[in-house]
Design an enzyme around this catalytic site. Structure first.
Site, PDB file in Angstrom:
ATOM      1  N   ARG A  27     -55.810  19.207  -6.461  1.00  0.00           N
ATOM      2  CA  ARG A  27     -56.075  18.226  -5.398  1.00  0.00           C
ATOM      3  C   ARG A  27     -56.884  18.811  -4.240  1.00  0.00           C
ATOM      4  O   ARG A  27     -57.307  18.082  -3.340  1.00  0.00           O
ATOM      5  CB  ARG A  27     -54.754  17.677  -4.850  1.00  0.00           C
ATOM      6  N   ASN A 100     -51.489  14.603   3.686  1.00  0.00           N
ATOM      7  CA  ASN A 100     -52.574  14.300   2.754  1.00  0.00           C
ATOM      8  C   ASN A 100     -53.145  12.952   3.176  1.00  0.00           C
ATOM      9  O   ASN A 100     -52.406  11.977   3.264  1.00  0.00           O
ATOM     10  CB  ASN A 100     -52.014  14.228   1.320  1.00  0.00           C
ATOM     11  N   LYS A 601     -59.594  16.659  -7.836  1.00  0.00           N
ATOM     12  CA  LYS A 601     -59.384  15.736  -8.951  1.00  0.00           C
ATOM     13  C   LYS A 601     -59.066  14.329  -8.478  1.00  0.00           C
ATOM     14  O   LYS A 601     -59.528  13.351  -9.042  1.00  0.00           O
ATOM     15  CB  LYS A 601     -58.243  16.248  -9.821  1.00  0.00           C
TER      16      LYS A 601
HETATM   17  C1  G6P Z   1     -62.821  12.841  -9.467  1.00  0.00           C
HETATM   18  C2  G6P Z   1     -62.502  13.583 -10.755  1.00  0.00           C
HETATM   19  C3  G6P Z   1     -63.116  12.862 -11.943  1.00  0.00           C
HETATM   20  C4  G6P Z   1     -62.625  11.422 -11.994  1.00  0.00           C
HETATM   21  C5  G6P Z   1     -62.886  10.700 -10.670  1.00  0.00           C
HETATM   22  C6  G6P Z   1     -62.169   9.356 -10.620  1.00  0.00           C
HETATM   23  O1  G6P Z   1     -64.179  12.896  -9.207  1.00  0.00           O
HETATM   24  O2  G6P Z   1     -62.969  14.914 -10.697  1.00  0.00           O
HETATM   25  O3  G6P Z   1     -62.756  13.540 -13.131  1.00  0.00           O
HETATM   26  O4  G6P Z   1     -63.293  10.754 -13.022  1.00  0.00           O
HETATM   27  O5  G6P Z   1     -62.378  11.471  -9.570  1.00  0.00           O
HETATM   28  O6  G6P Z   1     -60.782   9.586 -10.613  1.00  0.00           O
HETATM   29  P1  G6P Z   1     -59.711   8.606 -11.211  1.00  0.00           P
HETATM   30  O7  G6P Z   1     -58.394   9.294 -10.963  1.00  0.00           O
HETATM   31  O8  G6P Z   1     -59.831   7.325 -10.442  1.00  0.00           O
HETATM   32  O9  G6P Z   1     -60.007   8.433 -12.642  1.00  0.00           O
END
Ligand code: G6P
Length: 606
Positions: A27, A100, A601
Site C-alpha cells: 500500500r 490512511n 497497489k
Molecule cells: C493500481 C494497481 C493496479 C490496479 C489499479 C486498480 O494501479 O497497481 O494493479 O489495476 O490500481 O486497482 P483496483 O484495486 O481497483 O483493481
C-alpha cells in the site's frame, strides 16, 4: 494508499505490528513507523525508506508493549522523511495516530490550531488529527474521536491511542478501508485482511462513520451519536499461506504461477453466479434485457480488463459498451440512466476513483454491478450487484492473477448475457463456457515455457523503449502488456492498434527497436503479420505472441506460441506471456518487482 495496523492484547505488540506491516507494504513504502504504548508516554520509531529500514532500526530493540499502532506510507503531503512518517503524536505527547487517506481541509485546521499556540513539526495533512484530538480531549476518547471526525474533511482510516486511556485502541473510517480482527490473544485494526491472517480469520468490516473501541478482551462499535452498534464478524476463507511468498523470489512470480488454479476457482464460481441456472443473471437477479447499453469503468489494469470485455460483450451480445477510466467518468457528467448497467471492475474494491464513479452512476439512476476480489470492500458492498473474483490475496503491486480472474468473470457474464438476449442458443453458450473452462489447462502449457521466455526477456533489458501492437482484442491486451512492463521494469512502453501504426508511431521505429506483436485473433493474422513486416523492414526486432508463425523473417522475429482458443478468450493466454516477459525483464534489471517505485497497489486517494 498507506497501510495501518494496530494491536491490543496479551502478546508483545512490536513483532506483531512489524509483521503485519510487511503484509501491508504493497500500500506504500516511502517510510514506516510504529508507536507503542509505554510506561511514560509513547515509544515512537519512524524511518524513511522501506519497512526493512525500520526493521534495521528496530533490530535488537527491547521495546515491548501490550498495545501499539504502525504505518507504512505512500507520501501525498510532505516528502518521505522520518519526521513526516506516521504515527504522528500531538505536541502534548498524549495522543498518537496513524492515518490512511487525505485530510482536505488540513490547511484551515492547521491555521486554527496554530493560532491557539499549537506547534506543528511535520509537513503532513495527517498531523492535524492528533493535534486536534489533544485540543478536544477532556477525558473521553470516544467523544474526542466523534469531535475530530466531525471537523475533518476528506478521507481517512484512523487508529488512535491516548496516554490517559491505557488498553484502549480506537478506530474510525471514511472512504478508506479498515477491518477489525478478533483473535484469542488480542484484537486488531488493519487496512487489509492479510495483515491479521496469521492471527485470525474472524474480521469485522468497519463502515463509514462507525467507531470501533478495542481492548484486549473485545471490541465495541458505536455510531457518531455514541450509541452502541451491533455488528457480526465474518469468516475469511483466505489461507495463511496465500499471503506468504512461500519460497518464490517475488510475490509477482508466485501470483503468475497461481493463475491456472485461481482461474479454475473463479470460472466455477462465475458459472454458478452468472451463468447457471439463469444465464446472465448475476447475484440479485439482474436482467440484461433491461438495459440499452453497458458502461465498464475502472482504473489501471482493471480498466484494461474492461477494454478486453468490450470486444467480448459487443461481439456476443450485440449491445453497445463504453469503457471509461473511472477518474474521467466521475467528472464527465456521464450519460447513464436506469437503462444503463454500469460495471465496476476492481481488485481491491477500494480504489477512490472507482468508488466515486460507482456513486456517480448510482446517483444518475444507473444499475451497478461490481466485479471485485476483496470481500467486504466498499465497492463490493455498495454496488447493486456483485460478482467475486476468487484470486485470493494479491500482494504484488502489479496485478496478474486478479486481472486474469476479472477476465474470466467478464467472459462468463458476456456469454450469460448473450444467451439471455437470444444472441447465442443455450447450446452455443455451453460451448463457449467449455472454451472458457479450457483456459486454465492452456495457461499451464504456457507456464511450462517459462525458461524460454526468461531467456528472451533477459536479452531485452537494453531497450529504452518497447512498443506493443495488436488488432481488435489483441490491441486491448497489448495495453495491459505495455502497462505491466512500464510498471515494474521502468522501460518506456506504448501500446498501439496495429492498423494505427502508419499514422504516426512508425516514425519512432528504427534499427533495433523492439516491438511485441500479439496475434491471438486468427481472423486478423494476415493483418498483424503485415504490421510486423512493416516494422521489421524499418529495422525493428519483433517478439510475436500467437498461435503460429510462417518464418522467422531473417532472424528478426522471435516467437512464443499460445494454444488455440476462441479469439475472444485469447487475451487470457497472451497476457500470461506478457506478464512473464515483464517480470523477467524487471528481474534481470535487479529491480524491486513487488514494490515498484512511486506506485501503490490500492489507490485510495485521488
Ligand atoms: C493500481 C494497481 C493496479 C490496479 C489499479 C486498480 O494501479 O497497481 O494493479 O489495476 O490500481 O486497482 P483496483 O484495486 O481497483 O483493481
Amino acid at each position: 494508499m498507506c497501510g495501518i495496523i494496530g494491536y491490543v492484547g496479551s502478546e508483545n505488540a512490536l513483532p506483531i505490528i512489524v509483521k503485519g506491516l510487511k503484509k501491508l507494504e504493497y500500500r506504500g513504502y516511502d517510510s514506516a513507523g510504529i508507536a507503542l504504548f509505554g510506561a511514560a508516554g509513547f515509544d515512537v520509531v519512524k524511518q524513511k525508506g522501506t519497512l526493512s529500514a525500520l526493521e534495521e532500526r528496530l533490530a535488537g530493540s527491547t521495546l515491548s508493549s501490550f498495545m501499539g499502532i504502525g504505518h507504512t506510507r505512500w507520501a501525498t503531503h510532505g516528502e518521505p522523511s522520518d519526521i513526516n512518517s506516521h504515527p504522528h503524536v500531538g505536541s502534548k505527547g498524549r495522543i498518537a495516530v496513524v492515518h490512511n487517506g487525505i485530510i482536505e481541509n488540513y490547511r484551515q485546521l492547521r491555521e486554527r490550531l496554530t493560532k491557539r499556540g499549537i506547534d506543528f513539526v511535520s509537513q503532513t495533512d495527517s498531523e492535524v488529527i492528533p493535534q486536534l484530538a489533544e485540543y478536544y480531549y477532556d477525558g473521553d476518547m470516544l467523544d474526542t474521536v466523534v469531535k475530530v471526525t466531525n471537523a475533518l474533511g476528506g478521507s481517512y482510516a484512523l487508529g488512535f491511542m491516548c496516554v490517559d486511556e491505557p488498553g484502549t485502541l480506537i478506530a474510525v473510517k471514511k472512504d478508506n478501508p479498515l477491518i477489525i480482527g478478533v483473535s484469542e490473544h488480542g484484537n486488531f485494526i488493519a487496512s487489509d485482511v492479510p495483515a491479521v491472517l496469521r492471527h485470525t480469520n474472524k474480521v469485522y468490516y468497519l463502515d463509514d462513520a462507525e467507531i470501533a473501541v478495542l481492548t484486549k478482551d473485545g471490541v465495541r462499535f458505536y455510531n457518531q451519536d455514541k450509541d452502541p452498534v451491533t455488528k457480526t464478524p465474518e469468516t475469511v476463507t483466505w489461507s495463511v499461506d496465500s499471503a506468504e511468498k512461500g519460497g518464490w523470489p517475488h510475490f509477482m512470480l508466485k501470483e503468475i504461477m497461481e493463475q491456472p488454479k485461481i482461474m479454475r476457482d473463479t470460472i466455477r464460481a462465475a458459472a454458478e453466479q452468472a451463468y447457471l441456472p439463469n444465464p446472465g443473471a448475476a447475484a440479485g437477479g439482474l436482467d440484461v434485457a433491461n438495459f440499452d447499453k453497458l458502461v465498464i469503468t475502472a482504473c489501471g489494469s482493471a480498466y484494461n480488463a474492461g477494454v478486453v470485455a468490450k470486444y467480448v460483450f459487443e461481439r456476443l451480445c450485440r449491445i453497445p459498451v463504453e469503457v471509461e477510466l473511472a477518474s474521467e467518468f466521475r467528472y464527465k457528467d456521464p450519460i447513464v440512466d436506469e437503462r444503463t448497467l454500469v460495471i465496476l471492475v476492481s481488485q481491491s474494491g477500494e480504489t477512490a476513483d472507482t468508488i466515486a464513479a460507482m456513486r456517480e452512476a448510482k446517483s444518475k439512476g444507473a444499475v451497478t454491478l461490481s466485479i471485485v476480489n476483496v470481500v467486504g470492500s466498499t465497492i463490493s458492498k455498495e454496488a447493486d450487484h456483485c460478482l467475486m473474483t476468487l484470486a485470493g490475496p494479491e500482494i504484488a503491486v502489479a496485478t496478474t492473477k486478479a486481472f486474469s480472474a476479472q477476465l474470466v468473470v467478464l467472459y462468463t457474464l458476456a456469454v450469460g448475457f448473450a444467451v439471455r438476449l437470444g444472441k447465442l442458443t443455450p447450446e452455443q453458450g455451453q460451448g463457449m463456457l467449455e472454451e472458457i473452462e479450457s483456459l486454465p489447462e492452456k495457461t499451464e502449457t504456457i507456464l511450462e515455457q517459462v525458461d524460454a521466455i526468461q531467456k528472451y526477456a533477459s536479452e531485452c533489458i537494453v531497450y529504452k523503449s518497447i512498443f506493443f501492437i495488436g488488432r481488435n482484442i489483441d490491441y486491448a491486451i497489448a495495453m495491459e502488456g505495455s502497462l505491466k512492463l512500464k510498471e515494474i521494469s521502468y522501460i518506456h512502453s506504448e501500446a498501439y492498434a496495429g492498423g494505427e501504426l502508419k499514422h504516426g508511431t512508425i516514425s519512432l521505429v528504427e534499427e533495433n527497436t523492439l516491438v511485441v506483436a500479439i496475434g491471438g485473433c486468427e481472423r486478423l493474422h494476415g493483418k498483424i503479420m503485415s504490421n510486423i513486416e512493416q516494422v521489421i523492414s524499418r529495422g525493428a526486432k519483433v517478439l510475436f505472441i500467437g498461435n503460429s508463425r510462417e518464418d522467422d523473417m531473417g532472424g528478426k522475429l522471435s516467437f512464443v506460441a499460445i494454444p488455440k482458443v476462441n479469439e475472444l478468450f485469447s487475451p487470457s493466454l497472451s497476457v500470461i506471456v506478457l506478464q512473464l516477459f515483464s517480470y523477467y525483464v524487471a528481474a534481470n534489471k535487479g529491480l524491486d518487482i513487488d514494490k515498484p517505485r512511486n506506485l501503490a497497489k490500492s489507490v485510495t486517494v485521488e
